[in-house]
Design a protein around this motif. Sequence first.
Motif, PDB file in Angstrom:
ATOM      1  N   LYS A 189       0.838  -1.258  -0.132  1.00  0.00           N
ATOM      2  CA  LYS A 189       0.207   0.050  -0.086  1.00  0.00           C
ATOM      3  C   LYS A 189       1.013   1.301  -0.031  1.00  0.00           C
ATOM      4  N   HIS A 190       1.915   1.197   0.619  1.00  0.00           N
ATOM      5  CA  HIS A 190       2.812   2.304   0.784  1.00  0.00           C
ATOM      6  C   HIS A 190       3.387   2.446  -0.550  1.00  0.00           C
ATOM      7  N   LEU A 191       4.009   1.312  -1.113  1.00  0.00           N
ATOM      8  CA  LEU A 191       4.317   1.419  -2.388  1.00  0.00           C
ATOM      9  C   LEU A 191       3.436   1.885  -3.537  1.00  0.00           C
ATOM     10  N   LEU A 192       2.229   1.516  -3.608  1.00  0.00           N
ATOM     11  CA  LEU A 192       1.252   1.939  -4.297  1.00  0.00           C
ATOM     12  C   LEU A 192       1.015   3.438  -4.006  1.00  0.00           C
ATOM     13  N   ASP A 193       0.857   3.803  -2.860  1.00  0.00           N
ATOM     14  CA  ASP A 193       0.591   5.177  -2.743  1.00  0.00           C
ATOM     15  C   ASP A 193       1.579   6.107  -3.193  1.00  0.00           C
ATOM     16  N   ARG A 194       2.914   5.765  -3.180  1.00  0.00           N
ATOM     17  CA  ARG A 194       3.827   6.723  -3.752  1.00  0.00           C
ATOM     18  C   ARG A 194       4.039   6.404  -5.289  1.00  0.00           C
ATOM     19  N   ALA A 195       3.840   5.338  -5.672  1.00  0.00           N
ATOM     20  CA  ALA A 195       3.619   5.272  -7.192  1.00  0.00           C
ATOM     21  C   ALA A 195       2.555   5.976  -7.763  1.00  0.00           C
ATOM     22  N   GLU A 196       1.436   6.110  -7.199  1.00  0.00           N
ATOM     23  CA  GLU A 196       0.429   6.888  -7.450  1.00  0.00           C
ATOM     24  C   GLU A 196       0.767   8.362  -7.586  1.00  0.00           C
ATOM     25  N   GLY A 197       1.507   8.691  -6.407  1.00  0.00           N
ATOM     26  CA  GLY A 197       2.149  10.190  -6.188  1.00  0.00           C
ATOM     27  C   GLY A 197       2.844  10.282  -7.470  1.00  0.00           C
ATOM     28  N   LEU A 198       3.766   9.676  -7.691  1.00  0.00           N
ATOM     29  CA  LEU A 198       5.061   9.798  -8.778  1.00  0.00           C
ATOM     30  C   LEU A 198       4.101   9.926 -10.046  1.00  0.00           C
ATOM     31  N   ARG A 199       3.130   9.089 -10.398  1.00  0.00           N
ATOM     32  CA  ARG A 199       2.346   9.141 -11.613  1.00  0.00           C
ATOM     33  C   ARG A 199       1.487  10.498 -11.830  1.00  0.00           C
ATOM     34  N   ALA A 200       1.057  10.913 -10.715  1.00  0.00           N
ATOM     35  CA  ALA A 200       0.359  12.242 -10.762  1.00  0.00           C
ATOM     36  C   ALA A 200       1.360  13.362 -10.922  1.00  0.00           C
ATOM     37  N   GLN A 201       2.604  13.014 -10.284  1.00  0.00           N
ATOM     38  CA  GLN A 201       3.588  14.474 -10.468  1.00  0.00           C
ATOM     39  C   GLN A 201       4.199  14.400 -11.832  1.00  0.00           C
ATOM     40  N   ARG A 202       4.150  13.223 -12.574  1.00  0.00           N
ATOM     41  CA  ARG A 202       4.509  12.961 -13.992  1.00  0.00           C
ATOM     42  C   ARG A 202       3.528  13.561 -14.954  1.00  0.00           C
ATOM     43  N   GLN A 203       2.534  13.552 -14.587  1.00  0.00           N
ATOM     44  CA  GLN A 203       1.328  13.991 -15.429  1.00  0.00           C
ATOM     45  C   GLN A 203       1.494  15.521 -15.455  1.00  0.00           C
ATOM     46  N   ALA A 204       1.674  15.819 -14.124  1.00  0.00           N
ATOM     47  CA  ALA A 204       1.372  17.452 -14.031  1.00  0.00           C
ATOM     48  C   ALA A 204       2.771  18.142 -14.511  1.00  0.00           C
ATOM     49  N   THR A 205       4.110  17.209 -14.453  1.00  0.00           N
ATOM     50  CA  THR A 205       5.097  17.799 -15.253  1.00  0.00           C
ATOM     51  C   THR A 205       4.760  17.756 -16.989  1.00  0.00           C
ATOM     52  N   ALA A 206       4.096  16.677 -17.169  1.00  0.00           N
ATOM     53  CA  ALA A 206       4.014  16.572 -18.821  1.00  0.00           C
ATOM     54  C   ALA A 206       3.003  17.837 -19.146  1.00  0.00           C
ATOM     55  N   ALA A 207       2.009  18.025 -18.347  1.00  0.00           N
ATOM     56  CA  ALA A 207       1.286  19.215 -18.770  1.00  0.00           C
ATOM     57  C   ALA A 207       1.733  20.397 -18.677  1.00  0.00           C
TER      58      ALA A 207
END
Length: 449
Positions: A20-38
């Motif tokens: 769960k901790h890893l999934l939360d971190r992965a989700e956070g990184l995914r959201a950060q990547r999308q924001a960076t791409a945007a």
Amino acid sequence: MQTRCDEAQSKLQATNESCKHLLDRAEGLRAQRQATAARQSIISLFLSRFTLTEEETQAVASRDVPVGPQVFAAMDRIEKIRTDCRVLMSGEEGETKAGLDIMSLTASLLDQAYHKLARWTSFEFRQMGKDASLDVAPLMQEAVLRLRQRPELLNDSLKILTEVRQATLLSSFLEALTRGGPGGLPRPIELHAHDPTRYVGDMLAWVHQAMAGEREFLESLFGIKGDNRMVGSVRKTTGTEEEEYVAKLMDGDLEKLSMPLRVRVLQTVKSQEGSITSYKIANLLQFYLLTVSRTIGEEALLSKTLKDITDAAYQVFFDTIDAQGRSLLRFLHPPDSDLSPPLALRDSSQVLREIMAVYDSSLLGDEDPTEREAAFAQILEAAVDPAMEMCKRMSELREGMPTWDKAVFLVNCTTYMQNMLQAYSFTSAHVALLQKEVDRNIRTLVTEH
């Protein structure tokens, strides 16, 4: 068995907690990547909209890229960026650092572009002195049109053009006077100096032709469309900026023609002794003065020069007429026995007839009748009044001449002059005055009878 199951359950629960901790971190990184791409996409769009490409920058700043559509397209792109930036800076956030930087950079690039256009037009203008007939390329029209946004740069370039055209037209005029055209045709104008009317007419015709060619060139340079104006008719000025530029340049381009034209025409005018030739030259100058003034304006130097020359020519003509009038009154003799008009009256009438024919041929047909008469009235007074005074004095010279004979002689002289004047409509007022003299002498005859 139960113990094994509990252990497995504990391990599974621990694993879930870790995942769960890893999934939360992965989700956070995914959201950060999308924001960076945007953000990267937004920045890319921003840069593509508010910055120039390398090719566009080179077109504006580099001397290796010639002036042409590529440069004009880059300038249009800069203007579009500045317009969009002004809209951006008018938002709620107001003037931002990015907006100010963009405006500063584009202002510098645009200034480089205008200076590049100014250097190019100045160079091209210097080449325009080599050809008598000039064709303006669309590229030059576009460059001049854009430089009108920077009047100080355009005026510097136009100053060069004026200097070049002045020198070229003066050189061409002097060559036409002394050397003639290519291969000697047309012949040099000064070969006809023995014929004053043709000599002056050829010079004025050359200047008029040069003026018309210069006007056509400048109208093409500033993109002014022709108005299908008849030659010599009043030019309708709209007061636009283009018309102001053309008028100023016309005055400057033709300026140096004034001096050689003035010297030669005045020398010719002042050397004339005959009234007919003097009047032909003065009338010719008046025609070209009207034509030139309608084309380049009354305040142009060439128009003022022609005005001075025309006034001098008319002064010479009236001095000649006055001298002829004085000579009529200087040598008087009694009337002939048949009481016919004297030879001096017939000779002076013949001179006046030729002068009237010249004046009549110069009329365009659209003048007001009153203006036509007023323009010729001074000439009639200078020519007719001394002749009539001569006849009156002659009638008093014969001793013992009956009043009847005096009246008949004066009627014969007056009707002779009257019949000669009646051939032209612009003499009607003077004809009426002569008729009064005829009526007065007829009443004398009736009284004597």
